[in-house]
Design a protein around this motif. Structure first.
Motif, PDB file in Angstrom:
ATOM      1  N   ARG A 122       0.835  -1.205   0.000  1.00 54.59           N
ATOM      2  CA  ARG A 122       0.000   0.000   0.000  1.00 54.59           C
ATOM      3  C   ARG A 122       0.872   1.259   0.000  1.00 54.59           C
ATOM      4  NH1 ARG A 122      -5.057   1.236   0.033  1.00 54.59           N
ATOM      5  NH2 ARG A 122      -6.040   2.835   1.339  1.00 54.59           N
ATOM      6  N   ASP A 126      -2.903   4.900   5.729  1.00 55.00           N
ATOM      7  CA  ASP A 126      -4.083   5.700   6.061  1.00 55.00           C
ATOM      8  C   ASP A 126      -4.728   5.342   7.391  1.00 55.00           C
ATOM      9  OD1 ASP A 126      -4.468   3.440   4.261  1.00 55.00           O
ATOM     10  OD2 ASP A 126      -6.598   3.839   4.339  1.00 55.00           O
ATOM     11  N   LYS A 127      -4.297   4.260   8.028  1.00 57.82           N
ATOM     12  CA  LYS A 127      -4.803   3.932   9.357  1.00 57.82           C
ATOM     13  C   LYS A 127      -3.813   4.290  10.461  1.00 57.82           C
ATOM     14  CE  LYS A 127      -7.967   0.181   8.023  1.00 57.82           C
ATOM     15  NZ  LYS A 127      -8.332  -1.242   8.250  1.00 57.82           N
ATOM     16  N   GLU A 179      -9.339   2.833  -2.295  1.00 58.69           N
ATOM     17  CA  GLU A 179      -9.482   4.170  -1.731  1.00 58.69           C
ATOM     18  C   GLU A 179      -9.425   4.151  -0.207  1.00 58.69           C
ATOM     19  OE1 GLU A 179     -13.696   2.549  -2.212  1.00 58.69           O
ATOM     20  OE2 GLU A 179     -11.748   2.419  -3.227  1.00 58.69           O
ATOM     21  N   PRO A 180      -8.874   5.217   0.396  1.00 62.96           N
ATOM     22  CA  PRO A 180      -8.837   5.298   1.864  1.00 62.96           C
ATOM     23  C   PRO A 180     -10.245   5.340   2.455  1.00 62.96           C
ATOM     24  CG  PRO A 180      -7.407   6.945   0.849  1.00 62.96           C
ATOM     25  CD  PRO A 180      -8.236   6.357  -0.246  1.00 62.96           C
ATOM     26  N   ASP A 181     -10.337   5.011   3.734  1.00 61.13           N
ATOM     27  CA  ASP A 181     -11.637   4.999   4.398  1.00 61.13           C
ATOM     28  C   ASP A 181     -12.323   6.355   4.342  1.00 61.13           C
ATOM     29  OD1 ASP A 181     -11.352   2.361   5.011  1.00 61.13           O
ATOM     30  OD2 ASP A 181     -10.686   2.685   7.081  1.00 61.13           O
ATOM     31  N   HIS A 182     -11.535   7.425   4.340  1.00 62.34           N
ATOM     32  CA  HIS A 182     -12.124   8.759   4.371  1.00 62.34           C
ATOM     33  C   HIS A 182     -12.501   9.280   2.984  1.00 62.34           C
ATOM     34  CE1 HIS A 182      -8.312  10.320   2.843  1.00 62.34           C
ATOM     35  NE2 HIS A 182      -7.693   9.629   3.784  1.00 62.34           N
ATOM     36  N   SER A 184     -14.408  10.040  -0.462  1.00 62.90           N
ATOM     37  CA  SER A 184     -15.844  10.290  -0.680  1.00 62.90           C
ATOM     38  C   SER A 184     -16.321   9.647  -1.970  1.00 62.90           C
ATOM     39  CB  SER A 184     -16.100  11.797  -0.727  1.00 62.90           C
ATOM     40  OG  SER A 184     -15.325  12.389  -1.758  1.00 62.90           O
ATOM     41  N   ARG A 186     -17.808   6.217  -1.887  1.00 62.77           N
ATOM     42  CA  ARG A 186     -18.369   4.951  -1.453  1.00 62.77           C
ATOM     43  C   ARG A 186     -19.512   4.465  -2.328  1.00 62.77           C
ATOM     44  NH1 ARG A 186     -14.872   1.905   1.000  1.00 62.77           N
ATOM     45  NH2 ARG A 186     -13.772   3.036   2.611  1.00 62.77           N
ATOM     46  N   TRP A 193      -9.955  -1.980  -5.289  1.00 62.94           N
ATOM     47  CA  TRP A 193      -9.083  -2.989  -4.708  1.00 62.94           C
ATOM     48  C   TRP A 193      -8.890  -4.143  -5.695  1.00 62.94           C
ATOM     49  CZ3 TRP A 193      -7.140  -1.525  -0.062  1.00 62.94           C
ATOM     50  CH2 TRP A 193      -7.862  -0.575   0.676  1.00 62.94           C
ATOM     51  N   HIS A 296      -2.829  -3.107  10.630  1.00 57.88           N
ATOM     52  CA  HIS A 296      -3.319  -3.081   9.250  1.00 57.88           C
ATOM     53  C   HIS A 296      -3.229  -1.681   8.655  1.00 57.88           C
ATOM     54  CE1 HIS A 296      -6.742  -3.278   6.202  1.00 57.88           C
ATOM     55  NE2 HIS A 296      -5.902  -4.211   5.797  1.00 57.88           N
ATOM     56  N   HIS A 297      -2.539  -1.567   7.528  1.00 50.35           N
ATOM     57  CA  HIS A 297      -2.361  -0.310   6.799  1.00 50.35           C
ATOM     58  C   HIS A 297      -1.723   0.763   7.667  1.00 50.35           C
ATOM     59  CE1 HIS A 297      -5.578  -1.424   3.538  1.00 50.35           C
ATOM     60  NE2 HIS A 297      -4.515  -2.223   3.540  1.00 50.35           N
TER      61      HIS A 297
END
Length: 325
Positions: A122, A126-127, A179-182, A184, A186, A193, A296-297
């Motif tokens: 990765r 991002d985490k 894409e990162p969790d944040h 926009s 979704r 992935w 993770h990440h």
């Protein structure tokens, strides 16, 4: 009257004995085929070597150096190697040159087993809470699965004892750049992935390629790792899942392979199942209670995380499974 009672008793005794013999004769004999040794030190060294190249982010020097090394290792083991080079778009509009690496043992065999991992890492953490925009080492997330499969390939090539099936090892590229969790996006129908497995599942390296079943190994080397029965694995390949978990218990690794269900995870096996129409399970560290582990990440995903015992539990289980076919 006494004669009748004795006759009845003899008949009952004969029936009971007959029933016992019938029951015994119907129990199948379990024959365990011999299998070679899985060397956890070797698997650990393969993980360490990958990390030494730096993050394996597509388009970087570390990615190219790792690709060259992986190809040379498989060729050195005597396996037939090819790459599947392609381009793919990323979630943020980049165009990446990607390569799936495919190594085949006994390519002429009709019955084939597919083993897979991803070899990229990765590009963001991002985490994490610091250096979020920097790539991670990916010792476990990517490196551990590749290390296990390299050791399986080495073990098969190094010993006279060979499996009765053909084996294809596919190292998918571009798995870990969703894409990162944040982000926009979704509601976007595009899945960012698993770019390599999406491509391969729709464009197989051999026309009409199929396998008896597949096993994906992802994040399999962390200290204290535990592997649960992942959702897509249960949906598409429940029989294979049971076989592998039973085999883990038979070779002494039931403490790692837990008989509890976990949710579905978007991983390479999902596309091999859905698009490629090959039943594939995922051996992955993902808890039904906690989800992914805290490394993770993040930048904690480095060599300090890797445990030879986890690598051995997974590697020996998969190697045993292949040799029982």
């Amino acid at each position: 009257m006494k004669n009748r009672i004795w006759l009845l008793a003899l008949l009952i005794f004969a029936w009971a004995c007959s029933g016992e013999k019938t029951t015994e004769s119907t129990v199948p004999e379990v024959v365990v085929k011999p299998y070679p040794t899985f060397n956890p030190d070797s698997a650990y060294a393969y993980v360490e070597k990958q990390v030494s190249f730096g993050p394996r982010v597509p388009g970087t020097a570390g990615h190219q150096a790792t690709k060259d090394w992986l190809i040379s290792k498989f060729e050195g083991f005597g396996w037939e190697v090819q790459t599947q080079d392609f381009q793919a778009k990323t979630y943020d509009g980049l165009t990446w040159d990607l390569s799936n690496i495919i190594a085949s043992y006994n390519p002429g065999a009709t019955k084939r087993i597919l083993l897979a991992a991803h070899w990229d890492t990765r590009r963001i953490a991002d985490k994490d809470t610091q250096d979020i925009d920097q790539p991670i080492d990916g010792a476990n997330d990517g490196g551990s699965g590749v290390g296990v499969l390299l050791e399986i390939a080495r073990s098969i090539s190094a010993q006279e004892l060979k499996p009765d099936v053909g084996i294809d090892i596919i190292l998918f590229d571009g798995e870990d750049d969703g894409e990162p969790d944040h982000a926009s996006m979704r509601n976007n129908s595009q899945i960012w992935w698993c770019l390599g497995s999406q491509h391969w599942s729709n464009n197989k390296h051999v026309p009409n390629y199929s396998a008896y079943y597949g096993i994906l190994v992802d994040m399999v080397g962390a200290k204290g790792a535990r592997f649960f029965r992942e959702g897509y694995s249960r949906k598409y390949a429940s029989g294979i899942l049971k076989k592998v978990w039973d085999n883990a218990a038979q070779v002494g690794h039931s403490a790692f392979f837990i008989n509890r269900d976990a949710p579905e995870i978007t991983d390479d096996h999902a596309f091999v199942n859905e698009y490629g129409q090959i039943p594939m399970i995922d051996i992955i560290e993902f808890s039904p209670d906690l989800g992914f582990s805290r490394y993770h990440h993040t930048h904690m995903d480095n060599m300090e995380l890797i445990d030879r015992r986890s690598l051995q539990a997974v590697g020996e289980t998969v190697l045993f499974t292949v040799y029982q076919e």
